[in-house]
Design a protein around this motif. Structure first.
Motif, PDB file in Angstrom:
ATOM      1  N   ASP A 148       0.835  -1.197   0.000  1.00  0.00           N
ATOM      2  CA  ASP A 148       0.000   0.000   0.000  1.00  0.00           C
ATOM      3  C   ASP A 148       0.873   1.252   0.000  1.00  0.00           C
ATOM      4  N   LYS A 149       1.952   1.234   0.796  1.00  0.00           N
ATOM      5  CA  LYS A 149       2.884   2.369   0.816  1.00  0.00           C
ATOM      6  C   LYS A 149       3.527   2.566  -0.545  1.00  0.00           C
ATOM      7  N   MET A 150       3.976   1.450  -1.151  1.00  0.00           N
ATOM      8  CA  MET A 150       4.615   1.540  -2.467  1.00  0.00           C
ATOM      9  C   MET A 150       3.639   2.135  -3.473  1.00  0.00           C
ATOM     10  N   ASP A 151       2.376   1.720  -3.366  1.00  0.00           N
ATOM     11  CA  ASP A 151       1.357   2.185  -4.304  1.00  0.00           C
ATOM     12  C   ASP A 151       1.075   3.674  -4.115  1.00  0.00           C
ATOM     13  N   SER A 152       0.908   4.089  -2.853  1.00  0.00           N
ATOM     14  CA  SER A 152       0.462   5.463  -2.622  1.00  0.00           C
ATOM     15  C   SER A 152       1.606   6.466  -2.698  1.00  0.00           C
ATOM     16  N   SER A 153       2.835   6.038  -2.385  1.00  0.00           N
ATOM     17  CA  SER A 153       3.928   7.012  -2.326  1.00  0.00           C
ATOM     18  C   SER A 153       4.950   6.839  -3.437  1.00  0.00           C
ATOM     19  N   GLY A 154       4.852   5.752  -4.199  1.00  0.00           N
ATOM     20  CA  GLY A 154       5.852   5.502  -5.227  1.00  0.00           C
ATOM     21  C   GLY A 154       7.169   4.990  -4.673  1.00  0.00           C
ATOM     22  N   ALA A 155       7.180   4.669  -3.379  1.00  0.00           N
ATOM     23  CA  ALA A 155       8.406   4.181  -2.741  1.00  0.00           C
ATOM     24  C   ALA A 155       8.795   2.815  -3.294  1.00  0.00           C
ATOM     25  N   GLY A 156      10.087   2.496  -3.138  1.00  0.00           N
ATOM     26  CA  GLY A 156      10.564   1.165  -3.490  1.00  0.00           C
ATOM     27  C   GLY A 156      10.308   0.219  -2.328  1.00  0.00           C
ATOM     28  N   TYR A 157      10.599  -1.068  -2.562  1.00  0.00           N
ATOM     29  CA  TYR A 157      10.328  -2.077  -1.546  1.00  0.00           C
ATOM     30  C   TYR A 157      11.083  -1.805  -0.236  1.00  0.00           C
ATOM     31  N   SER A 158      12.403  -1.527  -0.329  1.00  0.00           N
ATOM     32  CA  SER A 158      13.209  -1.376   0.898  1.00  0.00           C
ATOM     33  C   SER A 158      12.726  -0.207   1.739  1.00  0.00           C
ATOM     34  N   GLU A 159      12.439   0.896   1.046  1.00  0.00           N
ATOM     35  CA  GLU A 159      11.981   2.087   1.748  1.00  0.00           C
ATOM     36  C   GLU A 159      10.660   1.812   2.479  1.00  0.00           C
ATOM     37  N   ALA A 160       9.740   1.155   1.787  1.00  0.00           N
ATOM     38  CA  ALA A 160       8.445   0.846   2.385  1.00  0.00           C
ATOM     39  C   ALA A 160       8.593  -0.143   3.537  1.00  0.00           C
ATOM     40  N   LEU A 161       9.515  -1.106   3.373  1.00  0.00           N
ATOM     41  CA  LEU A 161       9.767  -2.070   4.456  1.00  0.00           C
ATOM     42  C   LEU A 161      10.306  -1.340   5.688  1.00  0.00           C
ATOM     43  N   ASP A 162      11.219  -0.391   5.460  1.00  0.00           N
ATOM     44  CA  ASP A 162      11.775   0.377   6.584  1.00  0.00           C
ATOM     45  C   ASP A 162      10.667   1.095   7.352  1.00  0.00           C
ATOM     46  N   GLU A 163       9.734   1.669   6.600  1.00  0.00           N
ATOM     47  CA  GLU A 163       8.645   2.378   7.275  1.00  0.00           C
ATOM     48  C   GLU A 163       7.778   1.401   8.078  1.00  0.00           C
ATOM     49  N   ALA A 164       7.496   0.246   7.475  1.00  0.00           N
ATOM     50  CA  ALA A 164       6.692  -0.766   8.164  1.00  0.00           C
ATOM     51  C   ALA A 164       7.385  -1.231   9.438  1.00  0.00           C
ATOM     52  N   THR A 165       8.711  -1.381   9.378  1.00  0.00           N
ATOM     53  CA  THR A 165       9.466  -1.809  10.556  1.00  0.00           C
ATOM     54  C   THR A 165       9.415  -0.734  11.638  1.00  0.00           C
ATOM     55  N   ALA A 166       9.633   0.530  11.204  1.00  0.00           N
ATOM     56  CA  ALA A 166       9.639   1.635  12.161  1.00  0.00           C
ATOM     57  C   ALA A 166       8.289   1.759  12.869  1.00  0.00           C
ATOM     58  N   LEU A 167       7.214   1.463  12.157  1.00  0.00           N
ATOM     59  CA  LEU A 167       5.879   1.612  12.740  1.00  0.00           C
ATOM     60  C   LEU A 167       5.406   0.347  13.464  1.00  0.00           C
ATOM     61  N   GLY A 168       6.250  -0.678  13.476  1.00  0.00           N
ATOM     62  CA  GLY A 168       5.886  -1.897  14.190  1.00  0.00           C
ATOM     63  C   GLY A 168       5.024  -2.851  13.384  1.00  0.00           C
ATOM     64  N   TYR A 169       4.839  -2.584  12.088  1.00  0.00           N
ATOM     65  CA  TYR A 169       4.049  -3.485  11.249  1.00  0.00           C
ATOM     66  C   TYR A 169       4.880  -4.672  10.743  1.00  0.00           C
ATOM     67  N   ALA A 170       6.217  -4.483  10.715  1.00  0.00           N
ATOM     68  CA  ALA A 170       7.076  -5.585  10.270  1.00  0.00           C
ATOM     69  C   ALA A 170       8.025  -5.949  11.400  1.00  0.00           C
ATOM     70  N   GLU A 171       8.306  -7.243  11.522  1.00  0.00           N
ATOM     71  CA  GLU A 171       9.239  -7.681  12.548  1.00  0.00           C
ATOM     72  C   GLU A 171      10.670  -7.444  12.089  1.00  0.00           C
ATOM     73  N   ALA A 172      11.611  -7.521  13.065  1.00  0.00           N
ATOM     74  CA  ALA A 172      13.031  -7.311  12.750  1.00  0.00           C
ATOM     75  C   ALA A 172      13.452  -8.256  11.620  1.00  0.00           C
TER      76      ALA A 172
END
Lengths: 430, 430
Positions: free
Chosen positions: B169-193
């Motif tokens: 959803d982040k990649m779709d709405s912001s045009g971000a790449g996978y790594s960038e979107a994963l970093d955001e998900a991790t920072a927000l607690g949506y993705a595990e370490a």
């Protein structure tokens, strides 16, 4: 461990739903046997017009004597798809007395006499299931009664009438007026010749009563549900809604009061933001949004009516009550232990979108704003548009008790500078 | 008719889900008593680290000896929220042997050993419920097992992993790449370490196995599920999707073959049209689309993970198995009577979106089209874009067997005029 004595099923009514139930019971007999743990056999079908041709319905099962059918002591389950209050109520009660469980699709009866019917079922140690009474094939009764049985439901917000959703969707997408959209719905078979039950909100109100009772573990009857139809919704209302980033839906809304001591149930058209999941429910589809303490926001979407979807819900219940019969038990009965009172519409906290035709002169906004303030209603936004000595004033309020909002509108009508109230609509889903 | 002897519950695991289960059992004790028909008492909580501070969890219930807890003969229900294969499997089996029903949130275990566990529960006359194992609070297991028990499910199509949906959803709405979107998900607690289980599709595959088994009344194990993660999805793929009026989701897809004689289950990223209800599932929400013969299309939407939503599902199951205990019965067990074989990915019928970098010269399209024709794959649309001697060719196929589509791609790679295959993605939901 398969039982070989078949479970015997009597069907009351053989219209679109009843014939589909018959068809599925015949064509899927082996699957049903496996899923129930015993064969299931349709042993009688009560109809009013025995001479009508019903394709795929075995003629030897047809009878006009519904009473004799439900009095048979060998019947395990009665499936009632007649609808209406009588003779359905008496037939269901008689079935209970003769030891049969009942699967019903009868929203009007459940909304009016649910408590008495549940009590009768419990007295006779049998089941009363009615998933098909609310929103066709969409599982709602079972999720509320069972899946959310360990949670606290605070709100149910739903599109539970396909006819009106079809009409409103047409008005939204094509700019058509109500009559034009109704004509199209009638032509396509989405609206009945007499559409009153749908467009005046009676059908949705019955469903709201059932949903509120189950969601809040209390009793809510049809009479407790505030009801406004959608025949007054205009193309101009849709234009206003669009300016606010909203669309208009006929909503059934069941809420627990903030203090937890009462509940409300209501049906009326309302503006909802286009970003709300219910806004994108198109055509004759239904969808119900549920908010619970632990689960958060859930939505259930699907076809809310029609022979096949309703039959799917009936068959799901049939399998459940047959399994219970095989196990010698019954499922969860009525759960109305909270006995929460149902508040009237005046106590409901909501927001109004009000469109006024006013004189285009200085001081009008101040006058109008004073009326809102005097009634303790806080204004969210105001939009003024003027031309040729006339002006319109569109006010969206913050949340306030419906009684205060409605008193505000009455007071506005009395202002000399207010020439008319062009439209009033509640705003929900934010 | 209220039983006074309380039902005794043992809890295995007290992390985010376990502490929320404890909290709800404590604060909603009266409601649970009413809904079950008997009081329910938490009598022990097995944890690995007894010294950890757990707010609101009674210290006197904590034990490190899970085995001793499940061996207690006075336990009516064991709630397992440890996760993983062992020691969960042994503890659950031991609980069955000692007469306890089990409520589990363990998707990995159910996907791997569901059949054996169901058999063990049946042998000991107890229940095994696991609504929380699939898509958190969203009722799916119960609707499939019960509401649709009289229908024939043909397809289950869902977003069943919140982490990957958040990233896409982040990649779709912001045009971000996978790594960038994963970093955001991790920072927000949506993705595990270590996000492997989510982004490589293992978590979704376990859920697909469980859903397919229940939906088609057969057995599907984790190993039967074709799995592709979403780490290779690029911003360019999203750009291509947009040009087609699509977005990209990681989907779990369970299908009955057209001839009804086999089933398939798979997890992979796919383009779906923006008009499809699943396309608008945002952030970490989950949603599952179910297609059944009579019911038509149903969708279930909600939070797919998190302590509270998962606890809601666990508590719903807890109420159900407690009611069964009170009634001296059990709920529906495993229903795998169809024993349909699971086909491999090559047999799945789907559509490909293929983006090729090709030489910008005449005849390339003809060459490419010939390769498709040779493999019996029919082309839906082709779009050619050329500049500076290089060109890209975007081909969307009609439906064909995945084996034929993948052989086509291999053959295209060997063409001299094809400089590279920029992206391949399946297209679903049409």
């Amino acid at each position: 461990m398969m039982r070989t004595r078949p479970l015997k099923v009597a069907l009351l009514g053989c219209g679109v739903v009843g014939s589909e139930v018959t068809r599925i019971m015949t064509t899927h007999a082996d699957d049903l046997t496996q899923r129930i743990g015993a064969p299931v056999e349709l042993v009688g079908i009560a109809v009013r017009r025995p001479d009508r041709v019903r394709e795929g319905v075995p003629a030897e099962l047809i009878t006009t004597d519904a009473t004799a059918l439900v009095k048979r002591d060998d019947i395990d389950v009665v499936v009632e798809v007649i609808g209406g209050i009588e003779p359905a109520r008496t037939l269901i009660t008689t079935a209970f007395e003769h030891g049969a469980s009942v699967v019903s699709a009868n929203k009007a009866l459940l909304a009016q006499d649910g408590a008495a019917l549940h009590a009768a079922a419990e007295k006779h140690g049998v089941d009363l299931y009615y998933e098909a009474a609310v929103a066709g094939a969409i599982p709602l009764v079972r999720p509320l009664r069972e899946s959310l049985a360990g949670d606290k439901v605070n709100r149910v917000l739903g599109i539970v009438n396909g006819t009106t959703n079809f009409i409103l969707d047409k008005m939204d997408s094509s700019g058509a007026g109500y009559s034009e959209a109704l004509d199209e719905a009638t032509a396509l078979g989405y609206a009945e010749a007499d559409p009153t039950a749908d467009v005046e909100g009676f059908d949705a109100a019955a469903k709201a009563a059932i949903l509120a009772g189950i969601a809040f573990h209390t009793r809510v009857r049809l009479d407790d549900v505030y009801r406004e139809g959608m025949t007054e919704v205009t193309a101009a209302d849709f234009a206003s809604a669009k300016q606010m980033g909203c669309t208009i839906k006929l909503l059934a809304i069941c809420e627990r009061a903030a203090d937890g001591r009462s509940v409300t149930a209501r049906v009326h058209p309302a503006m909802i933001p286009l970003t709300h999941p219910l806004a994108s429910v198109r055509e004759a589809y239904n969808a119900v949004f549920i908010e619970a303490d632990a689960a958060g926001q859930l939505m259930f979407y699907g076809p809310g009516a029609g022979g096949s979807p309703t039959a799917s819900a009936v068959l799901g219940d049939l399998v459940a009550v047959c399994r219970n019969k095989v196990a010698g038990t019954t499922g969860p009965g009525e759960s109305a232990y909270t006995r929460l009172p149902v508040s009237t519409m005046g106590d409901v906290v909501t927001r109004y979108h009000i469109s006024l035709d006013v004189a285009d002169k200085p001081g009008v906004l101040a006058q109008v704003a004073t009326v809102f303030a005097e009634h303790g209603v806080s204004i969210d936004t105001v939009r003024q548009q003027g031309k040729d000595g006339e002006a319109s004033l569109v006010v969206v309020t913050h949340r306030a008790a419906d009684a205060a909002l409605s008193a505000t509108v009455e007071a506005l009508r009395k202002l000399d500078t207010v020439r008319g109230v062009a439209s009033i609509m509640r705003v929900e889903g934010e």
